[in-house]
Scaffold this active site. Structure first.
Site, PDB file in Angstrom:
ATOM      1  N   HIS A   1      -6.542   8.534  -0.875  1.00 29.55           N
ATOM      2  CA  HIS A   1      -5.346   7.748  -0.580  1.00 29.55           C
ATOM      3  C   HIS A   1      -5.553   7.060   0.766  1.00 29.55           C
ATOM      4  CE1 HIS A   1      -1.186   6.826  -1.500  1.00 29.55           C
ATOM      5  NE2 HIS A   1      -0.877   7.021  -0.245  1.00 29.55           N
TER       6      HIS A   1
ATOM      7  N   THR B   1       0.838  -1.187   0.000  1.00 30.93           N
ATOM      8  CA  THR B   1       0.000   0.000   0.000  1.00 30.93           C
ATOM      9  C   THR B   1       0.882   1.250   0.000  1.00 30.93           C
ATOM     10  OG1 THR B   1      -1.737  -1.139   1.252  1.00 30.93           O
ATOM     11  CG2 THR B   1      -1.730   1.267   1.358  1.00 30.93           C
ATOM     12  N   SER B   2       0.564   2.199  -0.875  1.00 27.56           N
ATOM     13  CA  SER B   2       1.229   3.512  -0.898  1.00 27.56           C
ATOM     14  C   SER B   2       2.744   3.349  -1.094  1.00 27.56           C
ATOM     15  CB  SER B   2       0.875   4.265   0.387  1.00 27.56           C
ATOM     16  OG  SER B   2       1.289   5.593   0.300  1.00 27.56           O
ATOM     17  N   SER B   3       3.568   3.694  -0.111  1.00 28.30           N
ATOM     18  CA  SER B   3       5.005   3.496  -0.294  1.00 28.30           C
ATOM     19  C   SER B   3       5.297   2.010  -0.536  1.00 28.30           C
ATOM     20  CB  SER B   3       5.775   3.998   0.936  1.00 28.30           C
ATOM     21  OG  SER B   3       7.151   3.936   0.701  1.00 28.30           O
TER      22      SER B   3
END
Ligand SMILES: *[C@@H]1O[C@H](CO)[C@@H](O)[C@H](O)[C@H]1NC(C)=O
Ligand SMILES: *[C@@H]1O[C@H](CO)[C@@H](O)[C@H](O)[C@H]1NC(C)=O
Length: 367
Positions: free
Chosen positions: A351, A210-212
């Site tokens: 996000h 997820t994300s990074s």
């Protein structure tokens, strides 16, 4: 002194005005935080460190049992080096367990394993990668990867970022290069270790994040296509989009994050090929998810990912099917470009897109 008092006088009334609740994955506390301190239903405000609390899905995490990696029964103080247990049988079941000495790990990525009570023979492996400010433990408690392992018998690795804000190094030339170093090499080493020592099936090694952690999943797909067979990118960016040669590996690339790095499919594909020029095999299957109102990694990144992977796979740039799925919330569309690439766009989702682990397992061929 007067100035400080004036600032406090100005800030304090604001604190009382703050209302509302933080969204899932939103910040809900920490030193200096003046926003909402309660979380929307279904999420729990969880302290990750004294500077950052976050609304994580599900229940509040229990603390990770810390199991020493030294050999049980060894007299204390006799060994200055800790050795990772080798066989999977020496890993305690159904708990998050830290391993060390799993191979080349130039940036000191932390590594935790979750082995279910019943491990499939030649088990698949999922590497589940946390977001900035997250930890291995937070992703373990905030996702169902471990829980589902009890049903499907795969092994999970939860890497833990060594960087101060716990973002991953997705920017350095080292991390973007096959066996070049950076955080990606530490993660790839752990996956290779699992194949060599735990009987993990090398044809069923997967990454999701997820994300990074999503950006790291793209990095692993591009730089270690020989290790990973598929990747799920939840709210990430194209491989190489965060590249900032010469800057610290976990640097934030705001040109990429705001969706201003717009390249052709060929240019994006070249970045993938340059990561591992000798590679002649098939690139990992990719499934990317993105929200249309993401203001951390702007939705343009979704379209850049599509250009990149459709070029790598030599698929048409427009989907061969684009449908809503009954199990997904309204406003989600699933675009298929070919057997190895799908892209799910989530209308009015920010996000990050919530996790759909059961669907990822289907994509990996595990469920
Ligand atoms: C799929 O369809 C949805 C709904 O019409 C649209 O918003 C989205 O852009 C389409 N996805 C792709 C990849 O073209
Ligand atoms: C998207 O559609 C394809 C083709 O029908 C399907 O195989 C896949 O499971 C779907 N993906 C998601 C995330 O629902």
């Amino acid at each position: 002194m007067f100035k400080l008092t004036a600032i406090f006088a100005a800030v304090l009334p604001l604190l009382h005005l703050v209302a509302g609740q933080s969204e899932e994955w939103g910040q809900c506390g920490g030193i200096g935080w003046t926003g909402a301190t309660t979380c929307v239903a279904g999420t729990v405000c969880t302290e990750l460190n004294s500077y950052y609390s976050q609304c994580l899905p599900g229940a509040a995490p229990s603390s990770v049992p810390s199991v020493p990696t030294t050999t049980a029964g060894a007299p204390p103080g006799t060994s200055s080096t800790t050795t990772a247990p080798t066989g999977l049988s020496s890993i305690p079941a159904s708990t998050l367990y830290q391993i060390t000495n799993f191979g080349t790990n130039p940036t000191n990525v932390g590594m935790y394993v979750y082995k279910p009570a019943k491990v499939a023979s030649n088990p698949p492996l999922i590497v589940a990668i946390h977001y900035c400010s997250g930890t291995a433990q937070a992703y373990y408690t905030g996702s169902t990867f471990a829980q589902l392992a009890e049903t499907y018998g795969y092994v999970v690795l939860f890497p833990n970022s060594p960087n101060s804000g716990t973002c991953w190094d997705v920017s350095s030339t080292a991390t973007l290069t096959h066996n070049g170093g950076g955080d990606s090499l530490g993660i790839a080493s752990a996956a290779r270790y699992a194949i060599s020592n735990w009987g993990v099936d090398p044809s069923r090694v997967f990454a999701a994040g997820t994300s990074s952690g999503a950006m790291m999943t793209s990095v692993l797909a591009g730089a270690y296509p020989d290790v990973f067979q598929a990747g799920v990118v939840d709210s990430g960016v194209a491989f190489g989009c965060f590249a900032l040669p010469g800057q610290p590996g976990d640097s934030w690339n705001s040109e990429c994050s705001t969706g201003e790095e717009i390249l052709t499919g060929q240019e994006w594909a070249q970045k993938v090929y340059a990561a591992y020029p000798g590679f002649t095999g098939e690139y990992p299957k990719m499934q990317v998810w993105h929200g249309t109102i993401d203001t951390t990694l702007y939705p343009q990144n979704f379209w850049e990912e599509i250009k990149q992977w459709t070029t790598v796979f030599d698929y048409p740039s427009t989907p061969i099917s684009n449908v809503s799925e009954s199990y997904l919330p309204q406003g989600y569309s699933n675009s298929t470009f070919g057997p190895r690439f799908q892209a799910i766009l989530a209308q009015n989702v920010g996000h990050t897109v919530p996790l759909f682990e059961q669907q990822y397992l289907q994509f990996f061929g595990l469920a």
